[in-house]
Scaffold this motif. Structure first.
Motif, short mmCIF file in Angstrom:
data_model
loop_
_atom_site.label_atom_id
_atom_site.label_comp_id
_atom_site.label_asym_id
_atom_site.label_seq_id
_atom_site.Cartn_x
_atom_site.Cartn_y
_atom_site.Cartn_z
N ILE A 13 0.84 -1.22 0.00
CA ILE A 13 0.00 0.00 0.00
C ILE A 13 0.86 1.25 0.00
O ILE A 13 0.61 2.22 -0.72
CB ILE A 13 -0.94 -0.02 1.23
N GLY A 14 1.93 1.24 0.82
CA GLY A 14 2.84 2.39 0.86
C GLY A 14 3.49 2.65 -0.49
O GLY A 14 3.63 3.80 -0.93
N MET A 15 3.91 1.54 -1.14
CA MET A 15 4.52 1.70 -2.45
C MET A 15 3.53 2.25 -3.47
O MET A 15 3.87 3.09 -4.29
CB MET A 15 5.07 0.34 -2.91
N ALA A 16 2.29 1.77 -3.37
CA ALA A 16 1.27 2.26 -4.31
C ALA A 16 1.00 3.74 -4.11
O ALA A 16 0.90 4.53 -5.07
CB ALA A 16 -0.02 1.46 -4.12
N ILE A 17 0.92 4.15 -2.83
CA ILE A 17 0.71 5.57 -2.55
C ILE A 17 1.88 6.40 -3.06
O ILE A 17 1.71 7.47 -3.65
CB ILE A 17 0.50 5.78 -1.04
N PHE A 18 3.09 5.89 -2.85
CA PHE A 18 4.29 6.60 -3.33
C PHE A 18 4.26 6.74 -4.84
O PHE A 18 4.56 7.82 -5.38
CB PHE A 18 5.54 5.84 -2.88
N LEU A 19 3.90 5.66 -5.53
CA LEU A 19 3.86 5.71 -6.99
C LEU A 19 2.81 6.70 -7.48
O LEU A 19 3.03 7.42 -8.48
CB LEU A 19 3.58 4.30 -7.55
N VAL A 20 1.66 6.74 -6.78
CA VAL A 20 0.63 7.70 -7.17
C VAL A 20 1.12 9.13 -6.99
O VAL A 20 0.96 9.99 -7.87
CB VAL A 20 -0.66 7.46 -6.36
N ILE A 21 1.73 9.37 -5.81
CA ILE A 21 2.25 10.72 -5.54
C ILE A 21 3.34 11.08 -6.55
O ILE A 21 3.39 12.20 -7.08
CB ILE A 21 2.77 10.81 -4.10
N PHE A 22 4.21 10.13 -6.82
CA PHE A 22 5.30 10.37 -7.78
C PHE A 22 4.74 10.67 -9.18
O PHE A 22 5.22 11.57 -9.87
CB PHE A 22 6.24 9.16 -7.83
N ALA A 23 3.75 9.87 -9.59
CA ALA A 23 3.15 10.07 -10.91
C ALA A 23 2.48 11.44 -11.01
O ALA A 23 2.60 12.14 -12.03
CB ALA A 23 2.15 8.96 -11.21
N MET A 24 1.77 11.82 -9.94
CA MET A 24 1.11 13.12 -9.95
C MET A 24 2.15 14.25 -9.98
O MET A 24 2.00 15.23 -10.73
CB MET A 24 0.22 13.27 -8.71
N SER A 25 3.22 14.09 -9.19
CA SER A 25 4.27 15.12 -9.18
C SER A 25 4.95 15.22 -10.54
O SER A 25 5.21 16.31 -11.07
CB SER A 25 5.31 14.80 -8.11
N ALA A 26 5.23 14.07 -11.14
CA ALA A 26 5.87 14.07 -12.46
C ALA A 26 4.95 14.69 -13.51
O ALA A 26 5.39 15.45 -14.38
CB ALA A 26 6.24 12.64 -12.86
N SER A 27 3.65 14.39 -13.40
CA SER A 27 2.69 14.96 -14.35
C SER A 27 2.62 16.46 -14.21
O SER A 27 2.65 17.19 -15.22
CB SER A 27 1.30 14.34 -14.12
#
Length: 267
Positions: A13-27
Motif C-alpha cells: 500500500i505504501g509503495m502504491a501511494i508513493f507511486l501515485v504521488i510520484f506520478a502526480m508530481s511528475a505529471s
C-alpha cells in the motif's frame, strides 16, 4: 492474518501511494515545464515581432496623371514589409502588397473619394503616410517635393522629416529628378551641416540652396557639408535639386540635416 502478512500489505500500500504521488508530481512537473516552454516561446516570438515591427520603414510618394492615382512605396530596410490597407478620407482599400527589402512597389489607388492624403497600414500594425501636395514653394513643417522625368513633371509629394531616403529603381528612358523646398530653422549654436549617407555616381547632380544661394553642389563627393553664414534661431528657405539625366542605373540617396528643424507655421 499473520504479522508478516500485515507488514507485506502495508509495504504494498505504501509503495502504491508513493507511486501515485510520484506520478502526480511528475505529471504536474511535465505540465508546468510544457507551459513554461510555451510561455518562453510566446515571449520570444513577441519580442521578435516587436523588433521587426519597430524596424519597419517605408517612404511613400503620391503621384497622379489625368485619370489615375498611385503610390510609389520604397522599403529601405532588409526585411519584407507587407501593406494590407490603404486609407484616405475614412475610406479603406484592402489588399496585400509586398514591398521587397531595399526595393519598391507601386500601389494603384482604387479609392474614389479620397483627400490626397493616404495612410498605409502594414501587417505588423505600423502606419505610414504620403500626401499629394498642390501648394508650391517652401513650406513650414514639411518638404514640398516636385518630381521629374528629365524635364517632364511627374507629380508632387511631401516629406515630413529631415532624414531623407530615396530609393529609385531605373526604368527605361526614366531619369529621376526632384526639387524639394522647405523652411528650416537653425537650432545649433555651431554651424549646422548636411550628411550625404550614400556615395552618388558622377553623373548624378545634387545641389543644395539656402535662400536661393547655392551652398553645396555635390561635385567633390564630400560626405559632410557645413552650412556657413546662417544664424541660430533664424529661418531659411532650403532647396534640394536632384538631376540624373544621362545616368542609366539604380539610385540610392540618403540625406540628413543636422542642427536644423522645420520652421513653425508662424515663422
Amino acid at each position: 492474518m499473520r504479522k508478516n502478512d500485515r507488514e507485506g500489505v502495508s509495504t504494498v500500500i505504501g509503495m502504491a501511494i508513493f507511486l501515485v504521488i510520484f506520478a502526480m508530481s511528475a505529471s504536474y512537473t511535465l505540465i508546468w515545464t510544457q507551459q513554461f516552454s510555451d510561455y518562453s516561446n510566446a515571449v520570444k516570438d513577441q519580442i521578435e515581432f516587436e523588433q521587426m515591427r519597430n524596424a519597419e520603414r517605408l517612404s511613400v510618394e503620391v503621384f497622379k496623371n489625368s485619370t489615375n492615382w498611385w503610390l510609389n512605396v520604397s522599403n529601405p530596410t532588409s526585411q519584407v514589409i507587407v501593406v494590407t490597407q490603404v486609407w484616405s478620407n475614412h475610406n479603406k482599400q484592402t489588399g496585400e502588397w509586398g514591398i521587397p527589402p531595399l526595393g519598391w512597389a507601386l500601389i494603384d489607388i482604387e479609392i474614389v473619394d479620397h483627400d490626397n492624403d493616404f495612410k498605409l497600414v502594414t501587417s505588423r500594425g505600423n502606419i505610414f503616410s504620403g500626401k499629394y501636395v498642390t501648394v508650391g514653394g517652401p513650406q513650414p513643417g514639411w518638404w514640398d517635393v516636385t518630381w521629374y522625368n528629365s524635364s517632364i513633371k511627374l507629380g508632387k509629394s511631401a516629406w515630413y522629416n529631415l532624414d531623407i531616403y530615396v530609393n529609385w529603381y531605373k526604368a527605361n528612358n526614366t531619369y529621376l529628378g526632384f526639387e524639394a523646398n522647405s523652411k528650416l530653422r537653425v537650432i545649433s549654436e555651431t554651424n549646422p551641416y548636411i550628411v550625404i549617407k550614400e556615395d552618388l555616381p558622377s553623373k548624378v547632380n545634387l545641389t543644395i540652396l539656402v535662400d536661393g544661394v547655392v551652398k553645396k553642389n555635390y561635385t567633390d563627393k564630400s560626405q559632410i557639408y557645413n552650412i556657413s553664414d546662417v544664424i541660430e534661431g533664424k529661418t531659411y528657405d532650403f532647396t534640394i535639386l536632384l538631376n540624373t539625366t544621362g545616368y542609366d542605373d539604380d539610385l540610392e540617396l540618403a540625406i540628413a540635416f543636422i542642427g536644423l528643424d522645420f520652421a513653425k507655421d508662424n515663422e
